[in-house]
Design a protein around this motif. Structure first.
Motif, PDB file in Angstrom:
ATOM      1  N   PRO A 171      45.598  26.253  32.875  1.00 51.21           N
ATOM      2  CA  PRO A 171      44.903  27.544  33.009  1.00 51.21           C
ATOM      3  C   PRO A 171      45.220  28.449  31.817  1.00 51.21           C
ATOM      4  N   PRO A 172      44.260  29.219  31.321  1.00 51.54           N
ATOM      5  CA  PRO A 172      44.558  30.206  30.275  1.00 51.54           C
ATOM      6  C   PRO A 172      45.145  31.471  30.904  1.00 51.54           C
ATOM      7  N   THR A 173      46.259  31.297  31.611  1.00 53.34           N
ATOM      8  CA  THR A 173      46.842  32.350  32.431  1.00 53.34           C
ATOM      9  C   THR A 173      47.061  33.642  31.657  1.00 53.34           C
ATOM     10  N   HIS A 174      47.558  33.500  30.442  1.00 52.43           N
ATOM     11  CA  HIS A 174      47.878  34.679  29.634  1.00 52.43           C
ATOM     12  C   HIS A 174      46.894  34.847  28.475  1.00 52.43           C
ATOM     13  N   VAL A 187      43.053  36.372  24.899  1.00 47.83           N
ATOM     14  CA  VAL A 187      44.248  37.209  24.996  1.00 47.83           C
ATOM     15  C   VAL A 187      43.812  38.669  25.058  1.00 47.83           C
ATOM     16  N   GLY A 188      44.242  39.364  26.095  1.00 42.10           N
ATOM     17  CA  GLY A 188      43.859  40.758  26.280  1.00 42.10           C
ATOM     18  C   GLY A 188      42.534  40.952  26.981  1.00 42.10           C
ATOM     19  N   GLY A 189      41.857  39.854  27.353  1.00 43.01           N
ATOM     20  CA  GLY A 189      40.582  39.949  28.054  1.00 43.01           C
ATOM     21  C   GLY A 189      40.753  40.595  29.426  1.00 43.01           C
ATOM     22  N   SER A 190      39.667  41.137  29.953  1.00 44.01           N
ATOM     23  CA  SER A 190      39.756  41.905  31.197  1.00 44.01           C
ATOM     24  C   SER A 190      40.232  41.068  32.376  1.00 44.01           C
ATOM     25  N   ALA A 191      39.763  39.833  32.490  1.00 42.00           N
ATOM     26  CA  ALA A 191      40.185  38.983  33.611  1.00 42.00           C
ATOM     27  C   ALA A 191      41.651  38.606  33.474  1.00 42.00           C
ATOM     28  N   VAL A 192      42.087  38.348  32.248  1.00 40.64           N
ATOM     29  CA  VAL A 192      43.492  38.025  32.000  1.00 40.64           C
ATOM     30  C   VAL A 192      44.372  39.219  32.359  1.00 40.64           C
ATOM     31  N   GLN A 193      43.953  40.407  31.979  1.00 41.18           N
ATOM     32  CA  GLN A 193      44.721  41.601  32.317  1.00 41.18           C
ATOM     33  C   GLN A 193      44.823  41.793  33.832  1.00 41.18           C
ATOM     34  N   THR A 194      43.723  41.531  34.531  1.00 46.36           N
ATOM     35  CA  THR A 194      43.736  41.660  35.986  1.00 46.36           C
ATOM     36  C   THR A 194      44.705  40.675  36.615  1.00 46.36           C
ATOM     37  N   LEU A 195      44.655  39.411  36.176  1.00 49.88           N
ATOM     38  CA  LEU A 195      45.539  38.393  36.740  1.00 49.88           C
ATOM     39  C   LEU A 195      47.002  38.676  36.407  1.00 49.88           C
ATOM     40  N   ASP A 196      47.267  39.107  35.188  1.00 49.57           N
ATOM     41  CA  ASP A 196      48.639  39.278  34.733  1.00 49.57           C
ATOM     42  C   ASP A 196      49.277  40.597  35.147  1.00 49.57           C
ATOM     43  N   SER A 197      48.511  41.458  35.783  1.00 49.76           N
ATOM     44  CA  SER A 197      49.062  42.730  36.242  1.00 49.76           C
ATOM     45  C   SER A 197      49.847  42.506  37.530  1.00 49.76           C
ATOM     46  N   GLY A 198      51.152  42.519  37.436  1.00 54.59           N
ATOM     47  CA  GLY A 198      51.978  42.244  38.605  1.00 54.59           C
ATOM     48  C   GLY A 198      52.142  40.754  38.824  1.00 54.59           C
ATOM     49  N   SER A 257      41.782  29.304  40.212  1.00 50.65           N
ATOM     50  CA  SER A 257      42.661  28.906  41.321  1.00 50.65           C
ATOM     51  C   SER A 257      43.862  29.840  41.449  1.00 50.65           C
ATOM     52  N   LEU A 258      44.208  30.534  40.367  1.00 48.89           N
ATOM     53  CA  LEU A 258      45.253  31.561  40.415  1.00 48.89           C
ATOM     54  C   LEU A 258      44.676  32.931  40.765  1.00 48.89           C
ATOM     55  N   TYR A 259      43.492  33.196  40.267  1.00 51.56           N
ATOM     56  CA  TYR A 259      42.840  34.502  40.422  1.00 51.56           C
ATOM     57  C   TYR A 259      42.394  34.751  41.866  1.00 51.56           C
ATOM     58  N   ILE A 260      41.796  33.753  42.490  1.00 56.98           N
ATOM     59  CA  ILE A 260      41.196  33.936  43.819  1.00 56.98           C
ATOM     60  C   ILE A 260      42.232  34.268  44.898  1.00 56.98           C
ATOM     61  N   PRO A 261      43.350  33.556  44.986  1.00 51.76           N
ATOM     62  CA  PRO A 261      44.342  33.947  46.006  1.00 51.76           C
ATOM     63  C   PRO A 261      44.870  35.363  45.810  1.00 51.76           C
ATOM     64  N   LYS A 262      45.071  35.771  44.545  1.00 51.85           N
ATOM     65  CA  LYS A 262      45.641  37.089  44.278  1.00 51.85           C
ATOM     66  C   LYS A 262      44.608  38.203  44.347  1.00 51.85           C
ATOM     67  N   VAL A 263      43.563  38.092  43.553  1.00 51.43           N
ATOM     68  CA  VAL A 263      42.640  39.211  43.368  1.00 51.43           C
ATOM     69  C   VAL A 263      41.686  39.361  44.547  1.00 51.43           C
ATOM     70  N   LEU A 264      41.252  38.254  45.121  1.00 49.31           N
ATOM     71  CA  LEU A 264      40.318  38.327  46.251  1.00 49.31           C
ATOM     72  C   LEU A 264      41.035  38.308  47.597  1.00 49.31           C
ATOM     73  N   GLY A 265      42.353  38.240  47.586  1.00 50.88           N
ATOM     74  CA  GLY A 265      43.099  38.256  48.838  1.00 50.88           C
ATOM     75  C   GLY A 265      42.927  37.007  49.668  1.00 50.88           C
ATOM     76  N   TYR A 266      42.755  35.851  49.007  1.00 45.44           N
ATOM     77  CA  TYR A 266      42.506  34.592  49.710  1.00 45.44           C
ATOM     78  C   TYR A 266      43.770  33.761  49.919  1.00 45.44           C
ATOM     79  N   ALA A 267      44.937  34.328  49.693  1.00 38.70           N
ATOM     80  CA  ALA A 267      46.167  33.548  49.808  1.00 38.70           C
ATOM     81  C   ALA A 267      46.313  32.908  51.188  1.00 38.70           C
ATOM     82  N   GLY A 268      45.877  33.595  52.234  1.00 39.29           N
ATOM     83  CA  GLY A 268      45.987  33.055  53.580  1.00 39.29           C
ATOM     84  C   GLY A 268      45.069  31.886  53.852  1.00 39.29           C
TER      85      GLY A 268
END
Length: 281
Positions: A141-144, A180-191, A120-131
């Motif tokens: 969520p395991p955000t970090h 921690v340090g997983g690829s999806a986590v890094q993508t979400l936490d970048s910025g 639910s955090l990844y999709i608005p940011k990474v897929l550009g679904y915020a709108g």
């Protein structure tokens, strides 16, 4: 790894009215609840067992609610969320578009648990679904990233080892991507994680032993789940109900949490949470 568990209707026109309570694609949102709610299960879970009870509870309040079992490595087994995070996200995004088309709504609200909360955090940011998203309510969520100490999947939490033994040998890319340090986590936490136009609520438990609350100097954050950014409301269950011992799995079924989710979806009409274990703080 993110682990999740298997475990008053408004007067507006178009409240859901199906025997299951959710996934009624003829449902038309009411004026009181114009955005349909899409619920997302956790790793090793499924729609019916993990988020079905919460979907039914929200449907009873007059929401059009929907849920899917995403990320199945094998269609023969009712366990989802184990495939590549991004592939699951695109599967969920297609489902969001299906819900928007069927209901005529321009946006949906997302309610996720564990990996579903991460999505639910990844999709608005990474897929550009915020709108296309109005509100996000993310339960632990395991955000970090998490270390997956203890349980591995929702199915294991429900002691469905006969399914786990068949599914996990087929591969679990999500397991590695959510540590921690997983690829999806890094993508979400970048910025920045929070996206403009989306209202975020993150609910965690101090008793969670999977997505464990902690202070991380490396991540510059005080919590595993929380997002310390403008536009995000971070809260512990125990901030409202100090005697509630709910853990990671139970967040999807806890009655206090259900009330908190309802309030987050409709803050203008938020009610007082009547804690099932003690008085509100």
């Amino acid at each position: 790894m993110a682990v999740t568990a298997l475990v008053g209707v408004d007067s507006g026109v178009g409240a859901a009215a199906t025997s299951s309570g959710y996934n009624d694609f003829t449902c038309q949102p009411s004026a009181a609840h114009p955005d349909p709610v899409v619920l997302l299960h956790g790793l090793g879970g499924n729609a019916d067992g993990n988020v079905g009870p919460l979907a039914n509870a929200l449907a009873a309040q007059g929401y059009c609610t929907f849920a899917l079992t995403y990320g199945k490595v094998d269609p023969a087994f009712p366990i989802g969320g184990t495939i590549d995070i991004d592939k699951s996200a695109r599967e969920i995004a297609a489902f969001i578009d299906k819900v928007r088309t069927s209901t005529g709504a321009s946006k949906v609200d997302l309610v996720g648990h564990s990996e579903g909360a991460f999505q639910s955090l990844y999709i608005p940011k990474v897929l550009g679904y915020a709108g296309k998203i109005g509100k996000v309510v993310a339960l632990a969520p395991p955000t970090h990233g998490t270390t997956f100490v203890g349980l591995v999947t929702v199915a294991q939490a429900a002691d469905l080892t006969f399914l786990v033994d068949k599914v996990l040998p087929l591969g679990c890319p999500a397991c590695d991507q959510l540590i921690v340090g997983g690829s999806a986590v890094q993508t979400l936490d970048s910025g920045a994680i929070a996206q403009s136009g989306v209202d975020y609520t993150i609910i965690a438990s101090k008793a969670d032993v999977l997505v464990v609350p902690h202070k991380s100097i490396l991540l510059n954050t005080t919590e595993t789940a929380f997002v310390p950014e403008p536009g995000v409301h971070n809260a512990y269950v125990q901030d409202t109900c100090p005697l509630d011992p709910v853990g990671h799995i139970g967040l999807a079924y806890d009655l206090d949490v259900t009330e908190m989710v309802s309030n987050a979806l409709d803050p203008a009409h938020a009610g007082k949470v009547i804690c099932s274990l003690g008085l509100p703080s």
